[in-house]
Structure formats: C-alpha cells, structure tokens
Design a protein around this motif. Structure first.
Motif: not given
Ligand SMILES: [Fe+2]
Length: 442
Positions: A318-342
């Motif tokens: 998904n779009h939210q996963q593709m927008q991530i550009s740093s570890m901070q973006d990842l930490a602040e996102s609303n993604l599930t654990d599996a999406e985050r790991n992906a």
C-alpha cells in the motif's frame, strides 16, 4: 492472520507452497533464504508461529541452526523440516521429500491449530479476482468475465459481465470503476490464459512507436501495476518478465522524450496514475538528470536506475508503506507489525525476487540492496555513508526528493525540499548530488 517463515530453495515449490499455505491455512508467508536471515527476522518478529525449512540449504545445516536458536531462546515457534534431518528426527516433524503441498498444508494447519479440511472446502475458489487495471489496455477478453455479488455473510454469487466475444473500451471499464467496482473475476482455469493475453496486448502496445507521451506513461503505469500484482500472487513468471522488460524500456523512452518536469508532474497527478508508478517514474526521471551530469555517466546507468526504480517497492502492498523514507517515518506510521516488517526488508526482498531475472547483474543487485542507504537492504539509513555505490547514492537522493514531493503533508516546492535534503545527507558526495539536482530547477 498467522505468520509463517518458509525456506525452500526450489523456486517452483516455493511458489506452490506459499500460495497454498496462504489460501488454505490463511497464514501470511514470509520467504527467507537461510538460518541467519530467519534468526534476524525472529529477533524483530518473535510472534511468528511457524517455520517451514529445508533441512539444509547448500552447506548450511539450516534446520538444526534454527532449532538450536528456538531452543536457546525458549521460543514456542513450531518447526517443520522438509527433507531428512537425523539430528532432529525425534524432536520435530521432518517430512520426507518429495513433499506434496497437500501434505504440507495439512501439517502446517495442524501446527497452527487450523482445520484445513474445512478451509479447503470453503476456500477453494472457482473464480479469482483481477484488478480493473488489467482491462484498461485491452478491447476484448479471451474468456468470460464475472462480477461477484454478496448473497449472505460468507456466500457469493458470480454474474457474467463480459462475454469472451464482447468488445469494449476504456470508458466502459471506467464506468464500472465509478460505480465502486475494484475487481472482476475470472474462472480459475482461465486465469493463466487471461494473464498471458493481457500481458501480450500490453507488451505490443508498449512497443509501438506512435504512442503519445501521455498514452505511453499511462500504459507503462498499468504495466507496472500488473507486474507488481502478478509477482505478489505468483512470483516472477515468464509473462511478468516480458511485461516488465517492455515497461522499463517504455519508461526509459518516455524519460528521454520528456517535456519539462513541471508539465510532466502535472500530468502524472492529473491522470490518476497509481502512487507506485508516480514514484517510480519521477525517481527515474530525477535520477537520470543527475546521472547525465556526472563525468562517469554511461547510457547503461539509466537502464540500471530505471530497472531498480521499477522493482524497488514491488513487495509493498500500500501507499502508506511506499511513502516511508526513514526509520522515524516507520516508527511514526500506523502500519501493522507485518506491514512494518515488510517495509524494513523490502529492498532485500525485492533483490531476492528479481534474482531470477536474466537482466539482473551485480550492479543492479547492489543498487537495489543499497536503495535506502543500508548495505544489506534492511531498514533505512538517515545519513548514508560514502561506501554506498555511486548509482545507489543518486537513487537515494532522487527517492527522498520524490517522496517529499508526492506527499501532500510535506513541502512541495524545490525551495523547501532541497534544504531538507542538504541537512539530512551530510557526506560530501551526497551534497554534490543535491547541488546537481538544484541546477535542474534553475
Ligand atoms: Fe524502497
């Protein structure tokens, strides 16, 4: 949904096992290649319930190593071993090879506490969904096409919408889209036939010399979406190989023929091109400009950059996963654990997927692995080092610029974006690349 790690060296078996585990045992399958990368993943995702692994991968005693780790960490993750493994024979389930997928899902279901018999009866689909974008560039279909109507809580009815002899055009498909339809359904026996038909039509269209720039970009965007979808469903098959080659060639052609960037950006936004392709195309466009100004530039560098851009986010859903550009973006996102790991492993996962592509060489592999500044393709580096490959550096800067540009919540003018890049990327060669990018807008 439960999660299962699968280590299988045979590409065909890997696809069959992954697809059937997902369909019949309702478990998300995460592919890994060795004990080492499995253990690395278990450290981040200890909740993984099942590991299915070859007894040995090359010289490595993969199953024994994983079993040892699980025991040492007192983890309750179940283990199924494919092939003989005398060391573990009395402790874990070892399936004699050749292992059929029916046996494997039965055992996996029992380890996960799922009743597969029910699942098989209920889940065996007669029709498979395909996104509407499969229909944008064809005028007829090779088989009947259906829509799905909900009849009860878990009951559906399939109604024929397009006959195999019908002709139609894009506005007709858009009408379905306007009514909220997202997918058509194809009888499962025809799915391969249908995909090959669509792929062949798209490849011929992309190879035409007379396409307008707009039509070329839109058609390439559809090719990108179909390749992403079919890789995620079936892995890298012959039809997606052909379509990806034609799409990358078409993207390079349109980058070389591009009008002013401002006009192109407007066009990309106005025509509802999917985010994934907006990002892919703009990244290749920016990267090409920067590369073309380097003293060491050769034409094949554009090929490498475009190829990597095309595949770099192929495993992201998904779009939210593709927008991530740093570890901070990842930490602040609303993604599930599996999406985050992906997101964490997407560069490494994409590199593993395209490994079977005949065009993939060490350059492509390296640039893809390092596309977020990490040498191993896992995670994001805020201020990447000078050790990174020169083409990957260009990729990283272009990627970051484009992600900010495409994010409505972030600045959208070069005047605001360039200072963000200057302050994030401190090393001299990155500063030089940003300077080059700055010149593009002067
Ligand atoms: Fe990426």
């Amino acid at each position: 949904m439960s999660q299962t790690i699968l280590i299988e060296t045979n590409e065909d078996l890997k696809k069959i096992f992954a697809l059937n585990l997902n369909t019949f045992v309702a478990t998300e399958v995460i592919l890994r290649q060795s004990a080492e990368d499995t253990i690395a993943l278990l450290r981040i995702l200890p909740q993984i319930q099942l590991i299915i692994t070859k007894a040995r991968v090359g010289q490595e005693d993969t199953a024994v190593k994983i079993h040892h780790y699980l025991k040492n960490e007192a983890m309750e993750t179940s283990l199924i071993v494919l092939g003989e493994c005398p060391e573990l024979a009395n402790q874990v389930l070892c399936l004699q090879e050749p292992v059929s997928w029916e046996i494997l899902i039965k055992q996996a279901a029992s380890q996960l506490g799922v009743t597969v018999q029910d699942a098989i009866q209920k889940n065996k689909p007669d029709y498979l969904p395909v996104g509407l974008y499969y229909f944008y560039d064809i005028q007829k279909v090779p088989c009947d096409v259906f829509i799905r109507i909900k009849k009860g809580p878990a009951e559906y009815q399939f109604i024929k919408r397009l006959n195999s002899k019908d002709t139609f055009d894009r506005p007709a498909i858009q009408k379905y889209e306007e009514q909220g339809l997202k997918e058509f359904y194809i009888p499962k026996d025809y799915i391969q036939y249908f995909t090959t038909f669509v792929t062949n039509s798209l490849v011929s269209k992309l190879e035409r010399e007379d396409l307008t720039l707009e039509d070329r970009i839109l058609t390439t965007a559809h090719g990108h979406e179909i390749v992403r979808d079919s890789i995620n469903k079936m892995g890298l098959e012959e039809s997606s190989l052909q379509l990806s080659d034609a799409s990358v060639a078409s993207m390079i052609k349109s980058i070389k023929d591009s009008p002013q960037v401002a006009g192109l950006i407007k066009f990309l936004f106005s025509n509802k091109v999917a985010y994934a392709y907006q990002h892919c195309h703009l990244l290749a466009l920016m990267g090409h400009y920067i590369l073309s100004k380097q003293s060491w530039y050769k034409v094949e560098h554009l090929q490498i950059l475009s190829f990597v851009s095309f595949f770099s986010d192929v495993t992201l859903k998904n779009h939210q996963q593709m927008q991530i550009s740093s570890m901070q973006d990842l930490a602040e996102s609303n993604l599930t654990d599996a999406e985050r790991n992906a997101v964490m492993t997407h560069a490494r996962d994409a590199a593993a997927i395209i490994d079977g592509h005949p065009q993939v060489d060490d350059y492509i592999r390296t640039v893809l692995l390092q596309s977020h500044g990490k040498l191993d393709g896992v995670g994001f580096e805020d201020d990447p080092s000078e050790e990174i490959h020169p083409i990957a550096k260009v990729f990283i800067i272009s990627d970051c610029f484009v992600k900010i540009l495409l994010n409505p919540a972030l600045p959208s003018t070069k005047k605001e974006i360039l200072p963000i890049l200057y302050s994030r990327f401190s090393k001299p060669s990155y500063q030089k690349i940003i300077k080059t990018l700055e010149q593009k807008f002067q």
